[in-house]
Design an enzyme around this catalytic site. Structure first.
Site, PDB file in Angstrom:
ATOM      1  N   HIS A 133       0.813  -1.217   0.000  1.00  0.00           N
ATOM      2  CA  HIS A 133       0.000   0.000   0.000  1.00  0.00           C
ATOM      3  C   HIS A 133       0.849   1.271   0.000  1.00  0.00           C
ATOM      4  O   HIS A 133       0.401   2.324  -0.465  1.00  0.00           O
ATOM      5  CB  HIS A 133      -0.938   0.008   1.204  1.00  0.00           C
ATOM      6  CG  HIS A 133      -1.976  -1.079   1.142  1.00  0.00           C
ATOM      7  ND1 HIS A 133      -2.814  -1.362   2.192  1.00  0.00           N
ATOM      8  CD2 HIS A 133      -2.311  -1.952   0.159  1.00  0.00           C
ATOM      9  CE1 HIS A 133      -3.611  -2.363   1.868  1.00  0.00           C
ATOM     10  NE2 HIS A 133      -3.320  -2.730   0.645  1.00  0.00           N
ATOM     11  N   LEU A 378      -3.265  -9.533   5.759  1.00  0.00           N
ATOM     12  CA  LEU A 378      -3.155  -9.194   4.349  1.00  0.00           C
ATOM     13  C   LEU A 378      -1.904  -8.367   4.056  1.00  0.00           C
ATOM     14  O   LEU A 378      -1.666  -7.977   2.920  1.00  0.00           O
ATOM     15  CB  LEU A 378      -4.402  -8.434   3.880  1.00  0.00           C
ATOM     16  CG  LEU A 378      -5.720  -9.220   3.972  1.00  0.00           C
ATOM     17  CD1 LEU A 378      -6.901  -8.304   3.681  1.00  0.00           C
ATOM     18  CD2 LEU A 378      -5.720 -10.381   2.998  1.00  0.00           C
ATOM     19  N   PHE A 379      -1.106  -8.100   5.071  1.00  0.00           N
ATOM     20  CA  PHE A 379       0.236  -7.533   4.944  1.00  0.00           C
ATOM     21  C   PHE A 379       0.268  -6.193   4.219  1.00  0.00           C
ATOM     22  O   PHE A 379       1.246  -5.875   3.534  1.00  0.00           O
ATOM     23  CB  PHE A 379       1.173  -8.532   4.244  1.00  0.00           C
ATOM     24  CG  PHE A 379       1.012  -9.944   4.720  1.00  0.00           C
ATOM     25  CD1 PHE A 379       1.077 -10.245   6.069  1.00  0.00           C
ATOM     26  CD2 PHE A 379       0.765 -10.977   3.826  1.00  0.00           C
ATOM     27  CE1 PHE A 379       0.920 -11.550   6.521  1.00  0.00           C
ATOM     28  CE2 PHE A 379       0.592 -12.280   4.271  1.00  0.00           C
ATOM     29  CZ  PHE A 379       0.661 -12.566   5.621  1.00  0.00           C
ATOM     30  N   CYS A 380      -0.773  -5.391   4.356  1.00  0.00           N
ATOM     31  CA  CYS A 380      -0.863  -4.096   3.666  1.00  0.00           C
ATOM     32  C   CYS A 380      -0.596  -4.253   2.172  1.00  0.00           C
ATOM     33  O   CYS A 380       0.040  -3.390   1.544  1.00  0.00           O
ATOM     34  CB  CYS A 380       0.088  -3.076   4.281  1.00  0.00           C
ATOM     35  SG  CYS A 380      -0.446  -2.518   5.919  1.00  0.00           S
ATOM     36  N   ALA A 381      -1.078  -5.358   1.618  1.00  0.00           N
ATOM     37  CA  ALA A 381      -1.001  -5.612   0.176  1.00  0.00           C
ATOM     38  C   ALA A 381      -2.277  -6.372  -0.200  1.00  0.00           C
ATOM     39  O   ALA A 381      -2.237  -7.472  -0.748  1.00  0.00           O
ATOM     40  CB  ALA A 381       0.240  -6.419  -0.172  1.00  0.00           C
TER      41      ALA A 381
END
Length: 457
Positions: A133, A378-381
């Site tokens: 992100h 979601l690992f900022c992705a």
């Protein structure tokens, strides 16, 4: 060649040294099952532990702390020299061109937002949905073309070439691409993407947050226009980052922040207003008192990694990757997430899901029962993880853990990541823990609290 064979060959042909000393290597944590164990920090992709060398350098400087660029006193002059010498160290670490600027920021996110703020009018930005992100979202004021996730490096280049060739009108353009995925760890074809961008009159910025701690990053060799990365992933403390690259767009824009340090001259006008002449140097986008300790820590980390030798660091990391991938491959219930396939080169970042397990539950059990720190979610992705898990990449989701209770399926994954400070025992414990949890189940009861799985007490 299998992963295990490759790892064995790597260990035989290369001089694989031990881990670099990092802070926290002797920290012990309690287990819910009783006793304590040394903490296995396997969340390097989020924040790597600071190198002991970096911490020692900062501690040695701390008594000489002084204001930068604003004082005539000895400590101010010393701190100013330290600050500017750190800039030169980072420029050398990145292989910067003679006329490139190195700007110190708070993080990769801050660096890319800075670049977004200086884009020329009518600039079009091209970015793959696979980005973190930090590099997916800053371009809100520009025309943005989001590109679908490629399934091979070659497809990534072809996708970009088609998009750039179809743009209309033909004006300024910027491509933003990651060097190594924060989800799969896979290396992207940066040099080829840069060639495609330049062939179509576009510029390219490299998000090196996950690449720089693991591999050398050379702006001239990769032929990229800018590089962004964070100190806290490069074995330095939190709160510092870098944007390095071409100066013209940076000099031709208003300062990212207005204030002291960015201005060269300020004068009142007769009509009561204010005239400002801004610096053309990196100071233009470094308003306010800088984070001298953060900047020095980045420079110290750059020196430490260079002196350790990336050949040796890469060889050892590939050895650890082989251990983890072989261990996960031996558990049929585990599915490792990948865009480019098993043979794709990668850094020490591996995400996976486990049949029959909620990701938050699995991560909680690793921590509470084995003293292992990983990341789940979601690992900022979000678009990338949803694509890899076979769901709609356009659907929304929250960062972090799901609301699902232990045992319920969730659309999230588990990520293990490691690097220069990781001992063999940490990855060996992780592999053993995954095997035992899948085979025997958790030894403790867990409940959902605030969207996370936690041990029930």
């Amino acid at each position: 060649m299998s992963v295990s064979t490759a790892a064995a060959d790597q260990s035989l042909c290369c001089d694989i040294s031990g881990p670099l000393p990092v802070l926290g290597r002797d920290v012990t944590v309690p287990l819910v099952t009783g006793g304590e164990v040394s903490y296995a920090a396997l969340d390097y992709a989020a924040s790597a532990p600071a190198l002991q060398r970096v911490w020692d350098d900062v501690a040695a400087y701390a008594p000489y702390y002084g204001s930068v660029h604003r004082g005539a006193g000895y400590l101010s002059q010393l701190s100013t020299d330290l600050f500017e010498n750190s800039r030169a160290t980072v420029a050398e670490f990145l292989g910067c061109r003679a006329d490139d600027q190195v700007i110190f920021t708070r993080s990769t996110t801050d660096s890319l937002n800075l670049l977004a703020a200086v884009l020329p009018a009518d600039c079009e930005v091209f970015v793959f949905e696979t980005e973190h992100h930090a590099s997916l979202l800053p371009w809100r004021d520009a025309r943005v073309t989001y590109l679908n996730a490629p399934r091979t490096p070659g497809e990534a280049v072809q996708t970009l070439e088609r998009a750039l060739a179809d743009r209309d009108p033909y004006g300024p353009a910027l491509v933003c691409v990651t060097g190594a995925s924060n989800v799969t760890g896979e290396l992207w074809p940066v040099r080829e993407l840069a060639a495609a961008a330049h062939a179509h009159g576009a510029r390219i910025v490299l998000d090196a947050a996950q690449l720089a701690p693991h591999h050398p990053v050379d702006i001239q060799d990769l032929d990229v226009d800018w590089v962004a990365f964070s100190g806290h992933k490069l074995y330095a403390p939190f709160g510092s980052g870098v944007l390095a690259g071409r100066a013209d767009w940076l000099q031709g824009s208003e300062p990212y922040l207005a204030g002291g340090g960015a201005s060269r001259k300020v004068a009142r006008r007769a009509d009561g207003g204010v005239d400002v002449e801004w610096h053309d140097s990196a100071a233009r986008h470094e308003a306010g008192s800088p984070n001298v300790i953060g900047v020095y820590s980045i420079a110290s980390a750059c020196k430490a990694l260079t002196e350790a030798g990336f050949d040796s660091l890469v060889a050892r990391e590939q050895y650890l990757i082989g251990k983890v991938r072989d261990g996960l491959a031996a558990v049929p219930e585990v599915k490792v997430l990948s865009l480019f396939g098993d043979d794709a080169p990668r850094v020490g970042v591996i995400s996976f899901v486990v049949d029959g397990w909620n990701s938050s539950h699995f991560a909680a059990a690793l921590s509470a029962e084995y003293g292992i720190g990983v990341r789940d979610g979601l690992f900022c992705a979000h678009p990338l993880v949803r694509t890899l898990l076979g769901s709609d990449p356009q659907s929304q989701g929250e960062c972090g853990a799901p609301e699902a209770a232990p045992g319920e399926k969730s659309l999230n994954a588990i990520r293990v990541s490691f690097g220069a400070g990781t001992p063999d025992e940490h990855v060996e414990r992780f592999v053993r823990a995954v095997t035992e949890l899948v085979r025997d189940g958790a030894r403790w009861n867990y409940r959902t609290e605030g969207g996370r799985c936690v041990p029930a007490v």
